[in-house]
Design a protein around this motif. Structure first.
Motif, PDB file in Angstrom:
ATOM      1  N   THR A  39      44.884  -5.939  62.667  1.00  0.00           N
ATOM      2  CA  THR A  39      46.205  -4.699  61.604  1.00  0.00           C
ATOM      3  C   THR A  39      45.710  -3.198  61.714  1.00  0.00           C
ATOM      4  O   THR A  39      46.776  -2.609  61.820  1.00  0.00           O
ATOM      5  CB  THR A  39      46.140  -5.382  60.654  1.00  0.00           C
ATOM      6  OG1 THR A  39      46.549  -6.617  59.776  1.00  0.00           O
ATOM      7  CG2 THR A  39      46.412  -4.568  59.423  1.00  0.00           C
ATOM      8  N   THR A  43      47.861  -0.040  63.335  1.00  0.00           N
ATOM      9  CA  THR A  43      48.486   0.669  61.775  1.00  0.00           C
ATOM     10  C   THR A  43      48.295   2.335  62.518  1.00  0.00           C
ATOM     11  O   THR A  43      49.446   3.102  62.542  1.00  0.00           O
ATOM     12  CB  THR A  43      47.332   0.299  60.423  1.00  0.00           C
ATOM     13  OG1 THR A  43      47.728  -0.705  60.104  1.00  0.00           O
ATOM     14  CG2 THR A  43      47.668   1.219  59.752  1.00  0.00           C
ATOM     15  N   LEU A  47      50.729   4.696  62.739  1.00  0.00           N
ATOM     16  CA  LEU A  47      50.970   5.614  62.321  1.00  0.00           C
ATOM     17  C   LEU A  47      50.842   7.101  63.676  1.00  0.00           C
ATOM     18  O   LEU A  47      51.139   7.915  63.312  1.00  0.00           O
ATOM     19  CB  LEU A  47      48.877   6.698  62.135  1.00  0.00           C
ATOM     20  CG  LEU A  47      49.272   5.739  60.606  1.00  0.00           C
ATOM     21  CD1 LEU A  47      47.284   6.085  60.095  1.00  0.00           C
ATOM     22  CD2 LEU A  47      49.388   6.402  59.089  1.00  0.00           C
ATOM     23  N   PRO A  52      51.800   8.173  56.171  1.00  0.00           N
ATOM     24  CA  PRO A  52      51.351   6.803  55.637  1.00  0.00           C
ATOM     25  C   PRO A  52      51.939   6.201  54.701  1.00  0.00           C
ATOM     26  O   PRO A  52      51.986   4.547  54.230  1.00  0.00           O
ATOM     27  CB  PRO A  52      50.119   6.823  54.794  1.00  0.00           C
ATOM     28  CG  PRO A  52      50.127   8.998  54.550  1.00  0.00           C
ATOM     29  CD  PRO A  52      51.191   9.226  55.989  1.00  0.00           C
ATOM     30  N   LEU A  55      54.972   4.258  56.539  1.00  0.00           N
ATOM     31  CA  LEU A  55      55.026   2.922  57.153  1.00  0.00           C
ATOM     32  C   LEU A  55      54.508   1.643  55.795  1.00  0.00           C
ATOM     33  O   LEU A  55      55.167   0.740  56.458  1.00  0.00           O
ATOM     34  CB  LEU A  55      53.653   3.278  57.744  1.00  0.00           C
ATOM     35  CG  LEU A  55      52.801   2.353  58.995  1.00  0.00           C
ATOM     36  CD1 LEU A  55      53.548   1.723  59.761  1.00  0.00           C
ATOM     37  CD2 LEU A  55      51.186   3.096  59.538  1.00  0.00           C
ATOM     38  N   VAL A  56      53.549   2.220  55.020  1.00  0.00           N
ATOM     39  CA  VAL A  56      52.703   0.974  53.962  1.00  0.00           C
ATOM     40  C   VAL A  56      54.624   0.289  52.846  1.00  0.00           C
ATOM     41  O   VAL A  56      54.921  -0.559  53.243  1.00  0.00           O
ATOM     42  CB  VAL A  56      51.979   1.803  53.282  1.00  0.00           C
ATOM     43  CG1 VAL A  56      51.901   0.853  51.464  1.00  0.00           C
ATOM     44  CG2 VAL A  56      50.607   2.005  54.111  1.00  0.00           C
ATOM     45  N   ARG A  59      56.563  -1.603  55.930  1.00  0.00           N
ATOM     46  CA  ARG A  59      56.423  -2.625  56.396  1.00  0.00           C
ATOM     47  C   ARG A  59      56.451  -3.850  54.689  1.00  0.00           C
ATOM     48  O   ARG A  59      56.551  -5.491  55.585  1.00  0.00           O
ATOM     49  CB  ARG A  59      54.792  -2.735  56.574  1.00  0.00           C
ATOM     50  CG  ARG A  59      53.938  -2.175  55.701  1.00  0.00           C
ATOM     51  CD  ARG A  59      52.157  -2.214  56.329  1.00  0.00           C
ATOM     52  NE  ARG A  59      51.725  -3.619  55.717  1.00  0.00           N
ATOM     53  CZ  ARG A  59      49.908  -4.121  56.354  1.00  0.00           C
ATOM     54  NH1 ARG A  59      49.937  -2.740  56.967  1.00  0.00           N
ATOM     55  NH2 ARG A  59      50.351  -4.618  56.146  1.00  0.00           N
ATOM     56  N   PRO A  99      46.378  -2.306  52.095  1.00  0.00           N
ATOM     57  CA  PRO A  99      47.900  -1.799  53.223  1.00  0.00           C
ATOM     58  C   PRO A  99      47.240   0.214  52.979  1.00  0.00           C
ATOM     59  O   PRO A  99      47.298   1.031  53.571  1.00  0.00           O
ATOM     60  CB  PRO A  99      49.144  -2.181  53.217  1.00  0.00           C
ATOM     61  CG  PRO A  99      48.661  -3.355  52.568  1.00  0.00           C
ATOM     62  CD  PRO A  99      47.915  -3.011  51.453  1.00  0.00           C
ATOM     63  N   THR A 102      44.096   1.254  53.052  1.00  0.00           N
ATOM     64  CA  THR A 102      43.654   1.701  54.630  1.00  0.00           C
ATOM     65  C   THR A 102      44.263   2.510  55.569  1.00  0.00           C
ATOM     66  O   THR A 102      43.983   3.228  56.463  1.00  0.00           O
ATOM     67  CB  THR A 102      43.249  -0.267  55.207  1.00  0.00           C
ATOM     68  OG1 THR A 102      44.229  -0.705  55.402  1.00  0.00           O
ATOM     69  CG2 THR A 102      42.741  -0.951  54.902  1.00  0.00           C
ATOM     70  N   THR A 103      45.482   2.807  55.127  1.00  0.00           N
ATOM     71  CA  THR A 103      46.090   3.409  56.331  1.00  0.00           C
ATOM     72  C   THR A 103      46.127   4.845  55.666  1.00  0.00           C
ATOM     73  O   THR A 103      45.713   5.532  56.945  1.00  0.00           O
ATOM     74  CB  THR A 103      48.368   3.456  55.594  1.00  0.00           C
ATOM     75  OG1 THR A 103      48.282   2.118  55.956  1.00  0.00           O
ATOM     76  CG2 THR A 103      48.900   4.070  57.098  1.00  0.00           C
ATOM     77  N   GLN A 107      44.264   7.236  58.819  1.00  0.00           N
ATOM     78  CA  GLN A 107      44.404   9.223  59.250  1.00  0.00           C
ATOM     79  C   GLN A 107      43.317   9.838  59.930  1.00  0.00           C
ATOM     80  O   GLN A 107      43.110  10.758  60.308  1.00  0.00           O
ATOM     81  CB  GLN A 107      45.315   9.749  57.776  1.00  0.00           C
ATOM     82  CG  GLN A 107      46.003   8.970  57.640  1.00  0.00           C
ATOM     83  CD  GLN A 107      47.190   9.377  57.041  1.00  0.00           C
ATOM     84  OE1 GLN A 107      46.843  10.270  55.502  1.00  0.00           O
ATOM     85  NE2 GLN A 107      48.151  10.867  57.020  1.00  0.00           N
ATOM     86  N   THR A 111      39.112   2.880  63.967  1.00  0.00           N
ATOM     87  CA  THR A 111      39.645   1.803  63.325  1.00  0.00           C
ATOM     88  C   THR A 111      37.451   0.393  63.985  1.00  0.00           C
ATOM     89  O   THR A 111      37.928   0.328  62.861  1.00  0.00           O
ATOM     90  CB  THR A 111      40.502   0.874  64.886  1.00  0.00           C
ATOM     91  OG1 THR A 111      39.587   1.053  65.619  1.00  0.00           O
ATOM     92  CG2 THR A 111      41.696   1.388  64.842  1.00  0.00           C
TER      93      THR A 111
END
Length: 305
Positions: A39, A43, A47, A52, A55-56, A59, A99, A102-103, A107, A111
């Protein structure tokens, strides 16, 4: 938030399944962990081409379309009214909260640093599970869980320098809300198939995620690349739907506390994917940490609840 009398009355997840069922449940939970370990790298890829919020939201919408299509095709009736409060907790924790937080963290964080939240997630999930379902794992279980969590936490924090940043605040918030979603989702998976748990939670979020996606896509820049599209598709179909199906089914078969301890391996898997997919440097301490984690997982899987 979860003090609904009808929901509380539901029986806790059984952990006395036959050995064959427990083995299959462990395999399903492990497959969920593998899906989740991808994940953060996915992610990071997403990005590269999406903001952000875009994306969230996108998804979640894509995952809801997949889940809703399956529910319609199989003519699955809506859940009983007593299950909707629990589904709302799953939606808030797993579909939206984790999500998004963490997204936002990714930034400004690598990871490897973000993996600290996953290192603490098994212990937090086990604690919330004990409070929510009345499960009482043995002292051996708790000792192994604490050692495993400490090993992963020490490894990830040491590699990140140990400084508290805004990303850390996002990650610790994500840790708490995701543990709540996992706990409630695992409990509900004892009353309905795991894929329906996450499916209905995703559908429940559509009235919010659709307008957010529409606005975010017009405000945040979008750059479609192979990486960004692949990352988006994985976090939508793999992490948000297929991975959670396997995860909730596994928790229903072997119990929330034991399933949660399989996630002790997730930060290390994430580091491997980070090296292979993102080109990040793999610390030399990783093999030692991996060995310690595998020992802890073996102990928690054998400890009697």
């Amino acid at each position: 938030m979860r003090a609904q009398s009808s929901a509380t009355a539901a029986p806790p997840i059984a952990v006395t399944a036959p050995p064959r069922t427990r083995g299959f449940g462990t395999l399903q939970a492990a497959l969920g962990v593998v899906a989740f370990s991808l994940t953060f790298p996915a992610t990071a890829w997403g990005l590269e081409g999406f903001g952000p919020w875009s994306l969230v939201a996108v998804r979640s919408v894509l995952a809801a379309v997949i889940a809703g299509g399956c529910l319609l095709a199989l003519r699955v009736p809506p859940p009983a009214r007593r299950h909707w409060p629990g589904l709302a907790v799953v939606a808030a924790g797993v579909v939206l909260g984790f999500p998004m937080l963490t997204t936002l963290a990714l930034q400004t964080s690598t990871t490897a640093h973000a993996a600290v939240v996953v290192g603490l997630l098994p212990l937090t999930t086990a604690l919330l599970s004990a409070l929510r379902t009345g499960a009482r794992p043995s002292r051996t279980f708790w000792a192994a869980a604490l050692v495993g969590a400490a090993a992963v936490l020490a490894f990830t924090v040491q590699q990140s320098g140990g400084a508290l940043t805004t990303a850390d605040v996002y990650l610790f918030g994500a840790l708490l809300i995701c543990a709540a979603g996992y706990t409630e989702g695992g409990r509900l998976a004892g009353a309905m198939p795991g894929w329906q748990v996450i499916g209905w939670a995703l559908v429940l979020c559509l009235p919010l995620t659709v307008p957010v996606a529409a606005v975010a896509l017009t405000v945040e820049p979008v750059r479609l690349t192979t990486h960004s599209v692949t990352g988006l598709l994985w976090v939508a179909a793999g992490s948000q739907f297929l991975g959670l199906i396997a995860w909730y089914r596994g928790m229903a078969a072997i119990g929330i506390p034991k399933a949660s301890q399989l996630q002790l391996a997730q930060p290390l898997l994430t580091l491997v994917w980070s090296v292979l997919l993102l080109g990040e440097h793999l610390p030399l301490a990783a093999p030692l940490t991996a060995a310690a984690v595998l020992v802890c997982i073996a102990v928690t899987q054998r400890a009697r609840g």
